[in-house]
Design an enzyme around this catalytic site. Sequence first.
Site, PDB file in Angstrom:
ATOM      1  N   ALA A  94     -14.136   9.368  -1.012  1.00  0.00           N
ATOM      2  CA  ALA A  94     -15.208   9.343  -2.014  1.00  0.00           C
ATOM      3  C   ALA A  94     -16.349  10.281  -1.640  1.00  0.00           C
ATOM      4  CB  ALA A  94     -15.729   7.910  -2.179  1.00  0.00           C
TER       5      ALA A  94
ATOM      6  N   HIS B  65     -31.949   1.057  22.969  1.00  0.00           N
ATOM      7  CA  HIS B  65     -31.226  -0.089  23.548  1.00  0.00           C
ATOM      8  C   HIS B  65     -31.776  -1.380  22.968  1.00  0.00           C
ATOM      9  CE1 HIS B  65     -29.297  -2.632  26.573  1.00  0.00           C
ATOM     10  NE2 HIS B  65     -30.467  -3.259  26.701  1.00  0.00           N
TER      11      HIS B  65
ATOM     12  N   ALA C 265       0.866  -1.171   0.000  1.00  0.00           N
ATOM     13  CA  ALA C 265       0.000   0.000   0.000  1.00  0.00           C
ATOM     14  C   ALA C 265       0.909   1.228   0.000  1.00  0.00           C
ATOM     15  CB  ALA C 265      -0.913  -0.005   1.225  1.00  0.00           C
ATOM     16  N   VAL C 266       1.218   1.717  -1.169  1.00  0.00           N
ATOM     17  CA  VAL C 266       2.237   2.763  -1.306  1.00  0.00           C
ATOM     18  C   VAL C 266       1.648   4.164  -1.211  1.00  0.00           C
ATOM     19  CG1 VAL C 266       3.794   1.325  -2.637  1.00  0.00           C
ATOM     20  CG2 VAL C 266       2.040   2.662  -3.819  1.00  0.00           C
ATOM     21  N   GLY C 267       0.338   4.264  -0.941  1.00  0.00           N
ATOM     22  CA  GLY C 267      -0.271   5.579  -0.832  1.00  0.00           C
ATOM     23  C   GLY C 267      -0.833   6.058  -2.159  1.00  0.00           C
ATOM     24  N   ARG C 268      -1.384   7.252  -2.131  1.00  0.00           N
ATOM     25  CA  ARG C 268      -2.007   7.813  -3.332  1.00  0.00           C
ATOM     26  C   ARG C 268      -1.532   9.242  -3.533  1.00  0.00           C
ATOM     27  NH1 ARG C 268      -8.170   7.333  -2.020  1.00  0.00           N
ATOM     28  NH2 ARG C 268      -7.351   7.939   0.013  1.00  0.00           N
TER      29      ARG C 268
ATOM     30  N   ASP D 186      -9.973  13.704  -5.703  1.00  0.00           N
ATOM     31  CA  ASP D 186      -8.575  13.435  -5.388  1.00  0.00           C
ATOM     32  C   ASP D 186      -7.601  14.403  -6.058  1.00  0.00           C
ATOM     33  OD1 ASP D 186      -9.669  11.379  -4.008  1.00  0.00           O
ATOM     34  OD2 ASP D 186      -8.710   9.757  -5.134  1.00  0.00           O
TER      35      ASP D 186
END
Length: 233
Positions: free
Chosen positions: A88, A212, A38-41, A80
């Site tokens: 999103a 509840h 997961a190298v980021g965006r 993005d």
Amino acid sequence: MKLLTGHSVLGLADNGQLRVRDKDGNEIALDADQILVAVGRRPKTDGFNLESLQLDLTGKAIKIDDQCKTPMRNVWAIGDVAGEPMLAHRAMAQGELVAEIVSGKKRHFVPAAIPAVCFTDPEIVVVGLSPDEAKAQGIETKVALVRFAANGRAMSLESTDGFVRVVARSSDHRILGWQAVGVQVSELSIAFVQSIEMGTMLEDIAGTIHPHPTLGEAVQEAALRTLGHALHI
């Protein structure tokens, strides 16, 4: 569980271990059954002649104002490509706003908070300020954490791990942030962000009857505990 933050991945060693390096340059090797890359965006603003437009960039992101306008007339940017947070639901809200502006309405994108959710197991929700973020801004806060171990719905789901935490301003008890970890806590993010958007006080949440058994009772319990009136702890 041990979390290593601020580390970069170097690759696999000959024996199959994962090589990582911390910010000081120290290298360690980790045993791993599976590796998730997961190298980021980052904003996708290269490759379609964007530089020909009269736009300002902040790093790779397109710079916009509170109406999602760019410096170029009749050009807006949403989602993005406009930078963080890359979510999103933020992009959708910006798209709706721009559509209304184009149709002649006056709108501004100034949300009080945008919820971020990790749909993992357990789920993680962050909305607004954390205690550390509030402290960094010089805000004195009241903070309380309620664990799901005392929640009837969590017991029936056989998942009592996790918690709900509320952060409020000490001076007027206005709610500044929520954090939650646990099963199905993503569903609580709606109540969290509404409370911040509406400028809710701890007393408002504490005085609202919660059904509840629900996980939402932990929201009320957190507010009650902050005020010193916890019922189930």
